[in-house]
Enzyme design. Structure first.
Site, PDB file in Angstrom:
ATOM      1  N   ASP A 155       0.824  -1.017  -0.186  1.00 60.19           N
ATOM      2  CA  ASP A 155      -0.036   0.120   0.135  1.00 60.19           C
ATOM      3  C   ASP A 155       0.794   1.261  -0.252  1.00 60.19           C
ATOM      4  O   ASP A 155       1.819   1.418   0.803  1.00 60.19           O
ATOM      5  CB  ASP A 155      -0.892   0.050   1.254  1.00 60.19           C
ATOM      6  CG  ASP A 155      -2.029   0.964   1.046  1.00 60.19           C
ATOM      7  OD1 ASP A 155      -2.696   1.224   0.081  1.00 60.19           O
ATOM      8  OD2 ASP A 155      -2.047   1.840   2.014  1.00 60.19           O
ATOM      9  N   HIS A 162      -3.732  14.101   0.499  1.00 64.75           N
ATOM     10  CA  HIS A 162      -3.937  13.383   1.786  1.00 64.75           C
ATOM     11  C   HIS A 162      -2.607  13.397   2.633  1.00 64.75           C
ATOM     12  O   HIS A 162      -2.900  13.698   3.654  1.00 64.75           O
ATOM     13  CB  HIS A 162      -4.363  11.844   1.150  1.00 64.75           C
ATOM     14  CG  HIS A 162      -4.166  10.862   2.266  1.00 64.75           C
ATOM     15  ND1 HIS A 162      -5.252  10.930   3.418  1.00 64.75           N
ATOM     16  CD2 HIS A 162      -3.476  10.120   2.795  1.00 64.75           C
ATOM     17  CE1 HIS A 162      -5.125   9.946   4.413  1.00 64.75           C
ATOM     18  NE2 HIS A 162      -3.715   9.441   3.947  1.00 64.75           N
ATOM     19  N   GLU A 228      -9.950   4.010   3.817  1.00 65.24           N
ATOM     20  CA  GLU A 228      -9.190   4.824   2.860  1.00 65.24           C
ATOM     21  C   GLU A 228      -9.667   4.432   1.176  1.00 65.24           C
ATOM     22  O   GLU A 228      -9.613   3.496   0.962  1.00 65.24           O
ATOM     23  CB  GLU A 228      -7.771   4.179   3.135  1.00 65.24           C
ATOM     24  CG  GLU A 228      -7.329   4.670   4.407  1.00 65.24           C
ATOM     25  CD  GLU A 228      -5.754   4.427   4.614  1.00 65.24           C
ATOM     26  OE1 GLU A 228      -5.184   3.529   3.791  1.00 65.24           O
ATOM     27  OE2 GLU A 228      -5.257   4.936   5.657  1.00 65.24           O
ATOM     28  N   GLU A 230      -9.047   4.182  -2.302  1.00 71.16           N
ATOM     29  CA  GLU A 230      -7.928   3.843  -3.109  1.00 71.16           C
ATOM     30  C   GLU A 230      -8.389   3.088  -4.258  1.00 71.16           C
ATOM     31  O   GLU A 230      -9.314   2.515  -4.625  1.00 71.16           O
ATOM     32  CB  GLU A 230      -7.015   3.042  -2.401  1.00 71.16           C
ATOM     33  CG  GLU A 230      -6.457   3.473  -0.971  1.00 71.16           C
ATOM     34  CD  GLU A 230      -5.384   2.749  -0.361  1.00 71.16           C
ATOM     35  OE1 GLU A 230      -4.615   1.831  -1.232  1.00 71.16           O
ATOM     36  OE2 GLU A 230      -5.113   2.826   0.907  1.00 71.16           O
ATOM     37  N   ASP A 262      -8.779   0.256   2.167  1.00 72.97           N
ATOM     38  CA  ASP A 262      -7.873  -0.296   2.798  1.00 72.97           C
ATOM     39  C   ASP A 262      -8.281   0.106   4.360  1.00 72.97           C
ATOM     40  O   ASP A 262      -7.689   1.404   4.769  1.00 72.97           O
ATOM     41  CB  ASP A 262      -6.298   0.305   2.500  1.00 72.97           C
ATOM     42  CG  ASP A 262      -5.321  -0.593   3.094  1.00 72.97           C
ATOM     43  OD1 ASP A 262      -5.630  -1.915   3.487  1.00 72.97           O
ATOM     44  OD2 ASP A 262      -4.177   0.030   3.508  1.00 72.97           O
ATOM     45  N   ARG A 266      -7.336   3.884  13.204  1.00 74.04           N
ATOM     46  CA  ARG A 266      -6.541   5.063  13.485  1.00 74.04           C
ATOM     47  C   ARG A 266      -5.685   4.790  14.779  1.00 74.04           C
ATOM     48  O   ARG A 266      -4.620   5.344  14.845  1.00 74.04           O
ATOM     49  CB  ARG A 266      -7.284   6.409  13.082  1.00 74.04           C
ATOM     50  CG  ARG A 266      -7.726   6.552  11.821  1.00 74.04           C
ATOM     51  CD  ARG A 266      -6.599   6.430  10.765  1.00 74.04           C
ATOM     52  NE  ARG A 266      -7.231   6.921   9.532  1.00 74.04           N
ATOM     53  CZ  ARG A 266      -6.558   6.996   8.371  1.00 74.04           C
ATOM     54  NH1 ARG A 266      -5.320   6.699   8.394  1.00 74.04           N
ATOM     55  NH2 ARG A 266      -7.306   7.070   7.388  1.00 74.04           N
ATOM     56  N   GLN A 269      -3.303   1.948  14.924  1.00 75.04           N
ATOM     57  CA  GLN A 269      -2.080   2.622  14.142  1.00 75.04           C
ATOM     58  C   GLN A 269      -1.318   3.472  14.725  1.00 75.04           C
ATOM     59  O   GLN A 269      -0.173   3.484  14.766  1.00 75.04           O
ATOM     60  CB  GLN A 269      -2.881   2.902  12.767  1.00 75.04           C
ATOM     61  CG  GLN A 269      -1.337   3.333  11.641  1.00 75.04           C
ATOM     62  CD  GLN A 269      -2.194   3.943  10.428  1.00 75.04           C
ATOM     63  OE1 GLN A 269      -3.309   3.813  10.264  1.00 75.04           O
ATOM     64  NE2 GLN A 269      -1.221   4.034   9.571  1.00 75.04           N
ATOM     65  N   LYS A 282      -3.681  -1.867  10.223  1.00 69.13           N
ATOM     66  CA  LYS A 282      -4.043  -2.139   8.669  1.00 69.13           C
ATOM     67  C   LYS A 282      -4.115  -3.366   8.460  1.00 69.13           C
ATOM     68  O   LYS A 282      -4.787  -3.736   7.363  1.00 69.13           O
ATOM     69  CB  LYS A 282      -2.975  -1.522   8.014  1.00 69.13           C
ATOM     70  CG  LYS A 282      -2.643  -0.138   8.253  1.00 69.13           C
ATOM     71  CD  LYS A 282      -3.505   0.999   7.766  1.00 69.13           C
ATOM     72  CE  LYS A 282      -3.787   0.926   6.387  1.00 69.13           C
ATOM     73  NZ  LYS A 282      -4.523   1.920   5.904  1.00 69.13           N
ATOM     74  N   THR A 286      -8.515  -5.428   3.809  1.00 66.50           N
ATOM     75  CA  THR A 286      -8.525  -4.634   2.579  1.00 66.50           C
ATOM     76  C   THR A 286      -9.559  -5.303   1.688  1.00 66.50           C
ATOM     77  O   THR A 286      -9.541  -6.421   1.291  1.00 66.50           O
ATOM     78  CB  THR A 286      -7.218  -4.704   2.112  1.00 66.50           C
ATOM     79  OG1 THR A 286      -6.313  -4.437   2.880  1.00 66.50           O
ATOM     80  CG2 THR A 286      -7.149  -3.799   0.891  1.00 66.50           C
ATOM     81  N   GLU A 393      -9.701  12.914   7.546  1.00 66.19           N
ATOM     82  CA  GLU A 393      -9.657  14.116   6.888  1.00 66.19           C
ATOM     83  C   GLU A 393     -10.825  15.004   6.577  1.00 66.19           C
ATOM     84  O   GLU A 393     -10.986  16.036   7.367  1.00 66.19           O
ATOM     85  CB  GLU A 393      -9.098  13.891   5.472  1.00 66.19           C
ATOM     86  CG  GLU A 393      -7.845  13.652   5.304  1.00 66.19           C
ATOM     87  CD  GLU A 393      -7.668  13.195   3.771  1.00 66.19           C
ATOM     88  OE1 GLU A 393      -7.006  13.912   3.207  1.00 66.19           O
ATOM     89  OE2 GLU A 393      -7.569  12.223   3.576  1.00 66.19           O
TER      90      GLU A 393
END
Length: 445
Positions: A155, A162, A228, A230, A262, A266, A269, A282, A286, A393
């Site tokens: 990844d 971002h 996420e 992607e 993904d 948070r 992580q 993570k 996925t 975000e």
């Protein structure tokens, strides 16, 4: 979240007054100019993927009606590609009458083009209709599976917007981007065994977490579960260990694209990512689309990357005339919904690093490619607030909760359903629809 099976059979002749599934409106986003690949089984024969299988945004049958087979989406039906190949006496039956896409992926670029031309003829030439029609199944009558056997998963972190947003959030007194960011595509090696097909429930992960003011870490379900948005790149042709793959060989190795989520815990992580990279925050899931869009279907959507503001080392330098004439960026228009409400529309065309550069960087140390390798773009975010590809975000780390009809969200709650969809400009003004990817959050076990 599997689609309900129906008793409707596509093997019967088209009844009077009923539209032939191959008679699509001009410009249909899943028309003959698209033809994405997947793997399906008839609903009566379906069994869960080892990875937790489920269904995607489309569905359809199998060769001979038993087991899994390669399917190609056309309109709201799926063509049993292996069955049609056998009935038409095609030499490609050995690649298409398979339970996964891996044999086709490994066959290489010339074969990919040849098979695509054959499939296009099968669904457009009137003389083939009577042979092909029995191998068309409505999406509602099938179960979709993970379309290929995932080898390695990497990844990346390729969106400048971002990366800058997260830098401003977590390092407000520093430059948003780390010094290395514009010199190379930053990434981490992920866990291929937890890549799952669209429609698979996502179990809220548990792990250690520690807020800055907490005296010690605690263990429990993540309370800051995120998405996420992607795009995934699916590798077909392998490479030898010790031999880097140059920018110019990108299309010789990468078969196609898919949407990818993904998921990210948070809080887990944040606590574990010192001094190394992401791990348990993570590796739990996925999600990818059940449909892989071949690169050839996206030729009309190819664009160059944004202007480079830092000179690149030769192996990443895409400023030359060859790269300009053969750009590796894509104009994909993405929509993110949470419980059916649109929350973001990130543009993929603004990604700083391209798929070709990510592939070149991933192999420049001599690391080899394997058939079925998957690498993700990293979260896609644009310059505007409504173009951010993650909740961290969108809600500015939970400080500005997102209003929804069923309540505000800082991060995901149990029962929430996230769906990524996208389209790209196609030939003659048509659209190329990508397969969507959906996941529902369920409580930690």
């Amino acid at each position: 979240m599997a689609p309900a099976a129906t008793s409707e059979s596509a093997s019967e002749p088209t009844p009077l007054g009923r539209l032939d599934p191959l008679d699509l409106p001009e410009g249909h986003p899943f028309g003959p100019h698209n033809l994405p690949y997947g793997v399906f089984s008839l609903a009566d024969d379906a069994s869960d993927d080892a990875s937790g299988g489920g269904s995607g945004d489309a569905s359809s049958g199998t060769s001979g009606g038993a087991g899994r087979s390669v399917g190609v989406r056309i309109g709201d039906h799926v063509l049993d590609a292996g069955g049609a190949a056998a009935a038409l006496g095609s030499p490609y039956v050995t690649l298409l009458a398979r339970p996964s896409l891996n044999s086709l992926l490994a066959a290489g670029r010339t074969t990919w083009s040849d098979v695509r031309r054959a499939l296009t003829a099968w669904v457009t030439v009137p003389a083939h209709r009577e042979v092909v029609r029995p191998f068309l199944h409505p999406l509602s009558s099938v179960t979709l599976h993970l379309p290929f056997e995932v080898a390695d998963y990497v990844d990346f972190y390729a969106s400048e917007n971002h990366a800058s947003n997260l830098g401003r959030l977590f390092r407000p007194d520093e430059e948003p981007l780390k010094p290395n960011w514009k010199h190379m595509p930053v990434g981490y090696h992920g866990r291929s065994g937890t890549v799952v097909v669209s429609g698979t429930d996502v179990v809220r992960p548990s792990g250690q977490r520690k807020a800055p003011a907490d005296p010690a870490p605690v263990f429990g379900p993540s309370v800051r579960l995120d998405i996420e948005t992607e795009v995934g790149y699916v590798v077909g042709v392998p490479s030898q260990q010790g031999t880097p793959v140059p920018l110019a060989s990108y299309r010789d190795h990468v078969f196609g694209l898919c949407l990818l989520n993904d998921w990210s815990a948070r809080d887990i992580q944040n606590w574990e990512t010192v001094p190394l990279g992401p791990h348990l925050g993570k590796s739990f899931a996925t999600s990818i689309s059940a449909w892989i869009t071949p690169l050839e279907a996206l030729d009309a959507a190819r664009v160059g990357p944004p202007e480079r503001t830092v000179p690149l080392l030769p192996y990443l330098d895409d400023s030359g005339p060859e790269a300009t004439a053969d750009p590796a960026g894509y104009d994909l228009r993405i929509t993110v919904t949470l419980n059916g409400q649109v929350i973001s529309e990130p543009p993929f065309s603004g990604m700083y690093w391209t798929g070709a550069q990510m592939l070149a960087h991933m192999t420049v140390n001599g690391a080899s490619l394997r058939t079925g390798d998957l690498y993700g773009s990293g979260t896609i975010s644009g310059t505007e607030e409504n173009e951010r590809g993650s909740l961290i975000e969108i809600t500015w780390n939970g400080q500005q909760p997102l209003p929804l009809p069923d309540g505000k969200r800082g991060f995901l709650e149990n029962g929430d359903v996230v769906t990524l969809s996208a389209w790209a400009p196609g030939p003659d003004g048509a659209r190329v629809q990508l397969g969507e990817v959906t996941g529902r959050i369920v409580p930690s076990t």
